[in-house]
Design an enzyme around this catalytic site. Structure first.
Site, PDB file in Angstrom:
ATOM      1  N   ARG A  34       0.837  -1.195   0.000  1.00 47.62           N
ATOM      2  CA  ARG A  34       0.000   0.000   0.000  1.00 47.62           C
ATOM      3  C   ARG A  34       0.879   1.255   0.000  1.00 47.62           C
ATOM      4  O   ARG A  34       2.075   1.186   0.275  1.00 47.62           O
ATOM      5  CB  ARG A  34      -0.918  -0.008   1.233  1.00 47.62           C
ATOM      6  CG  ARG A  34      -2.025  -1.037   1.168  1.00 47.62           C
ATOM      7  CD  ARG A  34      -2.816  -1.118   2.461  1.00 47.62           C
ATOM      8  NE  ARG A  34      -2.062  -1.758   3.536  1.00 47.62           N
ATOM      9  CZ  ARG A  34      -2.526  -1.942   4.770  1.00 47.62           C
ATOM     10  NH1 ARG A  34      -3.733  -1.500   5.090  1.00 47.62           N
ATOM     11  NH2 ARG A  34      -1.774  -2.538   5.680  1.00 47.62           N
ATOM     12  N   LYS A  73       1.600   1.762   7.222  1.00 41.40           N
ATOM     13  CA  LYS A  73       1.910   0.963   8.410  1.00 41.40           C
ATOM     14  C   LYS A  73       2.854   1.708   9.353  1.00 41.40           C
ATOM     15  O   LYS A  73       3.511   2.679   8.987  1.00 41.40           O
ATOM     16  CB  LYS A  73       2.532  -0.379   8.000  1.00 41.40           C
ATOM     17  CG  LYS A  73       1.544  -1.315   7.327  1.00 41.40           C
ATOM     18  CD  LYS A  73       0.314  -1.580   8.188  1.00 41.40           C
ATOM     19  CE  LYS A  73       0.618  -2.409   9.420  1.00 41.40           C
ATOM     20  NZ  LYS A  73      -0.582  -2.617  10.270  1.00 41.40           N
ATOM     21  N   TYR A  77      -1.030   4.290  10.485  1.00 38.31           N
ATOM     22  CA  TYR A  77      -1.447   3.321  11.498  1.00 38.31           C
ATOM     23  C   TYR A  77      -0.265   3.076  12.423  1.00 38.31           C
ATOM     24  O   TYR A  77       0.863   2.872  11.965  1.00 38.31           O
ATOM     25  CB  TYR A  77      -1.857   1.988  10.841  1.00 38.31           C
ATOM     26  CG  TYR A  77      -3.176   2.036  10.120  1.00 38.31           C
ATOM     27  CD1 TYR A  77      -4.367   2.269  10.802  1.00 38.31           C
ATOM     28  CD2 TYR A  77      -3.237   1.838   8.748  1.00 38.31           C
ATOM     29  CE1 TYR A  77      -5.575   2.317  10.138  1.00 38.31           C
ATOM     30  CE2 TYR A  77      -4.448   1.875   8.069  1.00 38.31           C
ATOM     31  CZ  TYR A  77      -5.616   2.123   8.771  1.00 38.31           C
ATOM     32  OH  TYR A  77      -6.811   2.164   8.117  1.00 38.31           O
ATOM     33  N   HIS A 130      -0.850   1.419  16.084  1.00 37.99           N
ATOM     34  CA  HIS A 130      -1.154   0.253  16.934  1.00 37.99           C
ATOM     35  C   HIS A 130      -0.120   0.114  18.051  1.00 37.99           C
ATOM     36  O   HIS A 130       0.586  -0.890  18.173  1.00 37.99           O
ATOM     37  CB  HIS A 130      -1.203  -1.030  16.085  1.00 37.99           C
ATOM     38  CG  HIS A 130      -2.244  -0.995  15.003  1.00 37.99           C
ATOM     39  ND1 HIS A 130      -3.597  -1.030  15.280  1.00 37.99           N
ATOM     40  CD2 HIS A 130      -2.131  -0.927  13.649  1.00 37.99           C
ATOM     41  CE1 HIS A 130      -4.275  -0.992  14.143  1.00 37.99           C
ATOM     42  NE2 HIS A 130      -3.422  -0.913  13.145  1.00 37.99           N
ATOM     43  N   GLU A 187      -5.862   4.805  13.536  1.00 41.98           N
ATOM     44  CA  GLU A 187      -6.840   3.927  14.171  1.00 41.98           C
ATOM     45  C   GLU A 187      -7.547   4.541  15.366  1.00 41.98           C
ATOM     46  O   GLU A 187      -8.532   3.972  15.862  1.00 41.98           O
ATOM     47  CB  GLU A 187      -6.198   2.600  14.579  1.00 41.98           C
ATOM     48  CG  GLU A 187      -5.218   2.652  15.730  1.00 41.98           C
ATOM     49  CD  GLU A 187      -3.792   2.967  15.324  1.00 41.98           C
ATOM     50  OE1 GLU A 187      -2.903   2.861  16.182  1.00 41.98           O
ATOM     51  OE2 GLU A 187      -3.574   3.326  14.133  1.00 41.98           O
ATOM     52  N   ASP A 191     -21.749 -10.926  20.107  1.00 45.28           N
ATOM     53  CA  ASP A 191     -21.361  -9.583  20.537  1.00 45.28           C
ATOM     54  C   ASP A 191     -22.001  -9.329  21.897  1.00 45.28           C
ATOM     55  O   ASP A 191     -22.967 -10.005  22.269  1.00 45.28           O
ATOM     56  CB  ASP A 191     -21.843  -8.536  19.521  1.00 45.28           C
ATOM     57  CG  ASP A 191     -21.073  -7.228  19.621  1.00 45.28           C
ATOM     58  OD1 ASP A 191     -20.273  -6.941  18.719  1.00 45.28           O
ATOM     59  OD2 ASP A 191     -21.271  -6.492  20.606  1.00 45.28           O
ATOM     60  N   LEU A 204     -12.612  -5.180  18.794  1.00 51.61           N
ATOM     61  CA  LEU A 204     -11.718  -4.027  18.859  1.00 51.61           C
ATOM     62  C   LEU A 204     -12.065  -3.166  20.060  1.00 51.61           C
ATOM     63  O   LEU A 204     -13.226  -2.868  20.308  1.00 51.61           O
ATOM     64  CB  LEU A 204     -11.858  -3.174  17.585  1.00 51.61           C
ATOM     65  CG  LEU A 204     -11.140  -1.827  17.608  1.00 51.61           C
ATOM     66  CD1 LEU A 204      -9.640  -2.030  17.487  1.00 51.61           C
ATOM     67  CD2 LEU A 204     -11.648  -0.915  16.508  1.00 51.61           C
ATOM     68  N   ASP A 233      -3.156  -6.873  15.101  1.00 49.64           N
ATOM     69  CA  ASP A 233      -2.444  -5.596  15.194  1.00 49.64           C
ATOM     70  C   ASP A 233      -2.515  -5.011  16.598  1.00 49.64           C
ATOM     71  O   ASP A 233      -1.646  -4.239  16.995  1.00 49.64           O
ATOM     72  CB  ASP A 233      -3.035  -4.580  14.211  1.00 49.64           C
ATOM     73  CG  ASP A 233      -2.383  -4.660  12.838  1.00 49.64           C
ATOM     74  OD1 ASP A 233      -1.247  -5.148  12.757  1.00 49.64           O
ATOM     75  OD2 ASP A 233      -3.011  -4.241  11.855  1.00 49.64           O
ATOM     76  N   VAL A 247      -2.091 -12.746  10.133  1.00 49.93           N
ATOM     77  CA  VAL A 247      -1.325 -11.777   9.348  1.00 49.93           C
ATOM     78  C   VAL A 247      -1.602 -10.369   9.867  1.00 49.93           C
ATOM     79  O   VAL A 247      -2.758  -9.947   9.979  1.00 49.93           O
ATOM     80  CB  VAL A 247      -1.683 -11.889   7.853  1.00 49.93           C
ATOM     81  CG1 VAL A 247      -1.006 -10.777   7.052  1.00 49.93           C
ATOM     82  CG2 VAL A 247      -1.249 -13.254   7.318  1.00 49.93           C
ATOM     83  N   MET A 291      -3.305  -7.620   7.011  1.00 51.35           N
ATOM     84  CA  MET A 291      -4.168  -8.337   6.072  1.00 51.35           C
ATOM     85  C   MET A 291      -4.540  -7.514   4.843  1.00 51.35           C
ATOM     86  O   MET A 291      -4.427  -8.000   3.718  1.00 51.35           O
ATOM     87  CB  MET A 291      -5.439  -8.827   6.785  1.00 51.35           C
ATOM     88  CG  MET A 291      -5.226 -10.015   7.689  1.00 51.35           C
ATOM     89  SD  MET A 291      -6.759 -10.529   8.506  1.00 51.35           S
ATOM     90  CE  MET A 291      -7.734 -11.058   7.101  1.00 51.35           C
TER      91      MET A 291
END
Length: 371
Positions: free
Chosen positions: A15, A75, A94, A96, A118, A198, A240, A270, A298, A301
């Site tokens: 990306r 990232k 991002y 994290h 995020e 949930d 999350l 992440d 991963v 992803m």
């Protein structure tokens, strides 16, 4: 302002932080953009397109980091990139940070201003810069899980959608947010039997109204998870907690409740992962086995579908990039409470309460840190 777009260096990450269209928007506002050579080449955005949009192409990441006032990435910065950051620089990507103390310490030591996609919020408390990648990851989770169920991948040889006369696979999705709803949509679309758990009754009601009897909704408790695990073929971890480590929903002992060959896809990896036995993997080596259970973890992803992900992400981030460039980061952060919620690190201080709590670090509110 001078904006820099380095080429991503994380494993199998293709990306890019800005498209040529984004460069053109920034150039029209009087800003300059440096793009590292080949930054978008893997997804069909070659250097000539960036140049035509007004960008300057530079060969090395070091030059991008040395010159840019605002760095726009996808990232989190890798160690070599963190070492190039400086106090007068803004990083927008991002991050994290909650499960990543080394990166947090490196960003603190750099003195830079680090804004995390995020944790940026909108007027309704949503996460507008996380949502596009959550949509991608939710859909990819079913793709990846279905592939892992194939015999050649070490799975039990199950076709998730089934065929006439043979039952379809059973999918359990833990979390009914953006990831969960996109995973459910794709799984139902290929004919799987899908259950979403949930703890928000409002969310479960919404899903029930949306999909009716095609989707089973269950209030999430430990007993409910234990009850379902022996009967499912694929589990998607989609929970999350913004800015904080993901809760551990399945411990190692619970793996024994599942049939050998069951697949766990941890979309929350992440943020540390929502299965006790999860650890980050890459697109190059995406799965591993623990106690007969296949794990797909991963950590980037959406990078597996980098072209789709880049356009989805940059459509959401570009207005914030323009605001940061037009106003300067301090004023843009003061003016926009949602963007300010994205401020995780500033001038050697942790300005995100969830990150500080997770890592045991001192916290300073963003407005106080900005002065």
């Amino acid at each position: 302002m001078l904006i820099g777009v380095p080429r991503e260096i994380k494993n199998n990450e293709f990306r890019v932080g800005l498209t040529p269209a984004g460069v053109r928007e920034l150039a029209a506002n009087g800003h300059s953009v440096l793009v590292q050579q080949g930054a978008g080449e893997a997804i069909g955005l070659d250097d000539a397109r960036y140049q035509a949009a007004g960008a300057q192409i530079v060969a090395e990441a070091a030059e991008v980091f040395a010159r840019a006032q605002l760095l726009v990435k996808v990232k989190e910065p890798q160690p070599a990139e963190c070492a190039m950051l400086r106090p007068d620089q803004v990083l927008f990507a991002y991050l994290h940070l909650a499960p990543d103390l080394p990166q947090t310490r490196a960003l603190l030591a750099s003195g830079c201003t680090a804004i995390a996609y995020e944790t940026v919020t909108d007027g309704r408390g949503g996460l507008p810069l996380l949502a596009p990648m959550s949509e991608v990851a939710g859909r990819m989770a079913i793709q990846a899980g279905a592939h892992a169920l194939e015999s050649a991948q070490g799975g039990p040889g199950l076709l998730l959608g089934g065929v006439p006369g043979v039952r379809p696979g059973r999918v359990l999705i833990l979390g009914g947010g953006v990831v969960g709803i996109n995973a459910a949509r794709l799984a139902m679309g290929i004919g799987a039997q899908v259950t979403v758990m949930d703890r928000s009754l409002e969310r479960l009601k919404y899903l029930d109204e949306l999909y009716g009897p095609q989707l089973t909704t269950v209030y999430a408790t430990r007993d409910a998870i234990d009850e379902h695990l022996p009967h499912v073929d694929l589990v998607i971890g989609a929970v999350l907690v913004p800015g904080a480590p993901a809760p551990k929903l399945i411990c190692r002992a619970q793996l024994g409740l599942m049939r050998p060959g069951t697949v766990l896809v941890d979309v929350a990896i992440d943020q540390g992962g929502c299965f006790e036995t999860s650890h980050p993997t890459s697109h190059q080596a995406p799965t591993y086995e623990v106690d007969g259970i296949i794990h797909y973890c991963v950590a980037n992803m959406p990078g597996g579908v980098a072209r789709t992900s880049t356009f989805a992400l940059t459509h959401a981030t570009l207005p914030f990039v323009v605001a940061l460039a037009d106003k300067g980061a301090p004023q843009a952060l003061r003016d926009d409470a949602g963007l300010r919620n994205g401020l995780n690190i500033h001038a050697g201080k942790v300005t995100c309460h969830a990150v500080a709590r997770a890592l045991g670090l001192d916290y300073m509110p963003a407005l106080a840190a900005l002065g």
